[in-house]
Every structure is written in C-alpha cells, then in structure tokens.
Write a protein that holds these residues in place. Sequence first.
Motif, PDB file in Angstrom:
ATOM      1  N   LEU A  94       0.818  -1.209   0.000  1.00  0.00           N
ATOM      2  CA  LEU A  94       0.000   0.000   0.000  1.00  0.00           C
ATOM      3  C   LEU A  94       0.854   1.263   0.000  1.00  0.00           C
ATOM      4  N   GLU A  95       1.968   1.218   0.737  1.00  0.00           N
ATOM      5  CA  GLU A  95       2.834   2.389   0.807  1.00  0.00           C
ATOM      6  C   GLU A  95       3.451   2.710  -0.548  1.00  0.00           C
ATOM      7  N   LEU A  96       3.873   1.660  -1.266  1.00  0.00           N
ATOM      8  CA  LEU A  96       4.468   1.874  -2.588  1.00  0.00           C
ATOM      9  C   LEU A  96       3.458   2.519  -3.547  1.00  0.00           C
ATOM     10  N   LYS A  97       2.236   2.015  -3.553  1.00  0.00           N
ATOM     11  CA  LYS A  97       1.211   2.547  -4.447  1.00  0.00           C
ATOM     12  C   LYS A  97       0.905   4.005  -4.123  1.00  0.00           C
ATOM     13  N   GLU A  98       0.851   4.344  -2.842  1.00  0.00           N
ATOM     14  CA  GLU A  98       0.569   5.727  -2.455  1.00  0.00           C
ATOM     15  C   GLU A  98       1.719   6.655  -2.818  1.00  0.00           C
ATOM     16  N   ASP A  99       2.971   6.176  -2.579  1.00  0.00           N
ATOM     17  CA  ASP A  99       4.138   7.014  -2.901  1.00  0.00           C
ATOM     18  C   ASP A  99       4.245   7.252  -4.404  1.00  0.00           C
ATOM     19  N   VAL A 100       4.036   6.188  -5.199  1.00  0.00           N
ATOM     20  CA  VAL A 100       4.150   6.317  -6.657  1.00  0.00           C
ATOM     21  C   VAL A 100       3.062   7.246  -7.194  1.00  0.00           C
ATOM     22  N   ARG A 101       1.804   7.093  -6.720  1.00  0.00           N
ATOM     23  CA  ARG A 101       0.716   7.951  -7.185  1.00  0.00           C
ATOM     24  C   ARG A 101       1.000   9.420  -6.860  1.00  0.00           C
ATOM     25  N   GLU A 102       1.496   9.666  -5.631  1.00  0.00           N
ATOM     26  CA  GLU A 102       1.774  11.041  -5.213  1.00  0.00           C
ATOM     27  C   GLU A 102       2.854  11.675  -6.079  1.00  0.00           C
ATOM     28  N   GLU A 103       3.877  10.876  -6.406  1.00  0.00           N
ATOM     29  CA  GLU A 103       4.976  11.405  -7.216  1.00  0.00           C
ATOM     30  C   GLU A 103       4.548  11.627  -8.663  1.00  0.00           C
ATOM     31  N   CYS A 104       3.793  10.678  -9.212  1.00  0.00           N
ATOM     32  CA  CYS A 104       3.417  10.750 -10.634  1.00  0.00           C
ATOM     33  C   CYS A 104       2.308  11.760 -10.892  1.00  0.00           C
ATOM     34  N   GLU A 105       1.502  12.066  -9.904  1.00  0.00           N
ATOM     35  CA  GLU A 105       0.434  13.038 -10.104  1.00  0.00           C
ATOM     36  C   GLU A 105       0.953  14.461 -10.255  1.00  0.00           C
ATOM     37  N   GLY A 142      10.623  -8.688 -11.180  1.00  0.00           N
ATOM     38  CA  GLY A 142      11.164  -7.419 -11.677  1.00  0.00           C
ATOM     39  C   GLY A 142      10.635  -6.204 -10.971  1.00  0.00           C
ATOM     40  N   GLY A 143       9.797  -6.381  -9.917  1.00  0.00           N
ATOM     41  CA  GLY A 143       9.283  -5.223  -9.187  1.00  0.00           C
ATOM     42  C   GLY A 143       8.482  -4.285 -10.057  1.00  0.00           C
ATOM     43  N   ILE A 144       7.425  -4.768 -10.701  1.00  0.00           N
ATOM     44  CA  ILE A 144       6.668  -4.004 -11.696  1.00  0.00           C
ATOM     45  C   ILE A 144       5.534  -3.224 -11.049  1.00  0.00           C
ATOM     46  N   ILE A 145       5.429  -1.942 -11.445  1.00  0.00           N
ATOM     47  CA  ILE A 145       4.291  -1.092 -11.086  1.00  0.00           C
ATOM     48  C   ILE A 145       3.869  -0.348 -12.349  1.00  0.00           C
TER      49      ILE A 145
END
Length: 385
Positions: free
Chosen positions: A280-291, A307-310
Amino acid sequence: MSAPAGGSKPADFKSDPRYTLNPETNKWTFVGDDNVSYEYDENVGAWFPMYDEELIKAQQSVYAVEGVNEEAIKPRTAKKRVYTYDEVAAARFPASLSALCENESNSKKQKRDASKKPITSVYVTGMPADATVDEIKHVFSKCGVIMEDLDSGTPKIKIYKDEEGRPKGDVLVTYFKEESVSLAINLLDDAEFRLGEPSSKIRVQQAVFKEKENTNDKKKASSTPNKNKTKKRLHQLQRQIKLDWVDEETGKKAEKFSKIVILKNMYTQQELDEDPTLLLELKEDVREECEKLGEVTNVILYDKSPGGIISVRYTDQKSAEACVLLMNNRYFAGRQISAEIYDGKEKYQKSSVRTEDEDEEAEKARLERYARWLEEGDETEQEKA
C-alpha cells in the motif's frame, strides 16, 4: 299435304301462274290447297314445306295441354363450370393452400427485389474545381471503402467536366458497401470539403441511375470480362475492409497503451514478504509522485511478476511521456529504476488474479506475516525500554 300439281322442272314453273320465284332466296314457291307454302329444292328435285310461325302454332295447338303455359317454360341452358387451379387445390388441400400462395407471392417478391441492384454511389455537387481524385478519396473514404476499377485498380471516382475539359464541380463516388452511402450523406452533406473554407461546402446525395436498354449485344459484351479476375478483386476489397477494421481496433489499443507507464525494479519479492504494508505504501508514494505530471487514473502493483513491476495510467499521452522522462534511470530506495511506455505485449500478473482457494491461502499467509511483524515491533520497543 300433297306436292303441288303441275310440272316438276323449273322450266315449266315460269308458264304456270301458281308458282312464284322468291327474289331473296332465288327459289320457286307454291301455296297448296291447305294454305301450306312449299319451296322447291333443285338439288333434290322435290317440294318441301316452308317454315311458318302460324303453321307451327297450329301444330302446337293440337298437342297443347289444358292449363299449361308452354311459352313460360324455357329450356335451361347448362353452363359448364370452369374451375381454377387454386379452387381445385383449396378443395383438396384447404389447410395448406393459403400458406402455399403466401410463400409463392413472397418468393416472387424476393426475386423482384433481388433483381434490383443496390445503389452504392453518391452524387456530389459544389466540389472545388481544383479538387483531385486523391483528395476526394481521402475525404470520402472516412465513410467506407471506395470501390476500385477491376482493371486499373484506381478508385471509382468520376469528376464530371464540361466540353472544354474543365471540372463542373460534380463528382460521382462509388463505395464497396451500400451502407456507406447513408453514412456519407449524414456526415458530409452540407459540410466543408476543406475545413476552414466556407466556399468549399458540398452537397451529397444518393446517386440516381436511369435504366439502360438491354440489348443482346450489350449483354454479350458485359459477360465477356474475366469472371475470375472480378471475383479476385472483390475478394481483395473484402479483405481490405477487414484489415481496416483490425487497424482501427489496433489503433485504439495503441492509443490506450500510450497512456500507461511501466516502472521496473521498484521492489523485491522479499521486501513484500517481510513488510505486508509495503504494497500500500508503494502505491501511495508512486501515485503522489506521478500526479505531479498529470492526472493519474490507476496504479497497479504486479506482485506476481518478477522485476518489481508497477504500472501508472494517465488520462493523456503527454503526461505519460513526461513520467518516463522523469522516472527513467532514477534511484528509488537505493535501486535504479526504469520507466517505459507499455507496449501491450507483456502480460503482468498480480495477486488479485487467483482462484478462491489461492485467495484464502494468500490471505492467511499475509495475516501471519502481519502478525509476526507486529510481534517483532513489540519486542523491539520492549528492548528499547
């Protein structure tokens, strides 16, 4: 009644006043003592009684029955009944006749309808004088595949010209399918042939053709082209329609994939197993950065693929391209990550794609890991205390 006395030859009748020559029949007549008129037949050489209504009535009165009016009784003339085929069939097969007649009429109607050729052409007026066949094809092909000449392969677009060879502004465009005609009328009628030029407004309507006289010579001439060549060309056009549809679907998918960014090397499977909250933390951090680069509609972590895919999906392509420029070769948690636009070929897996048994087992394992993580946290706090 006896035969008249006197000579029995016509030559003797002239000198005897009792005989009279009838000018209408050119026959000799004689009236006997019983007031019966006789007529001489030269072919037979004998006298015969002549027809006389008074004589007939006199004879009938002899045989008359008292109280019966014989004049009122007229012989009945029998008329022969003529039966038609439908009447005979109705008498023999009353249940099936109506269905048979209906099917026969429907089949005749279908034959008449089949004989009418579908109209696949549109007639255009107001076309700019400098419009070329390629330009017309580019505009009208948006409504369907344009028919091609079976011999030359050129599009069947006819530009009408005057006696001096100058375009009149009238064009005939022939499509491969009848449905393209109504589509062209709805989209292009009273529209600008060249966008932004009001003077290029055109009118589009269904073409009207006059029936030509069918002569034997024309029929023979029309049947001479190679049928195999015609079938082959029509097959190619049919295949082109399918390819255009596939290209359209492929184009839609490519447009969809161009808005998805794939981030790799964002985590390891061991990190997910050790820290249940990391997902959950990864998804929140990535969304915050990409937005920061554009509107994000979805962030998916593919924990079942190596491969650690998101993946990050944007609402527009430009934001996705900006994300690739920002995130590619960037360091995250001590690892260098890569970013690229999704090509649509690779299929990534995530935890949600499981059967019910697998979901229960995964949920149990995740809860156990979470319980161990809580216990370890409590032990650490106790040691610090």
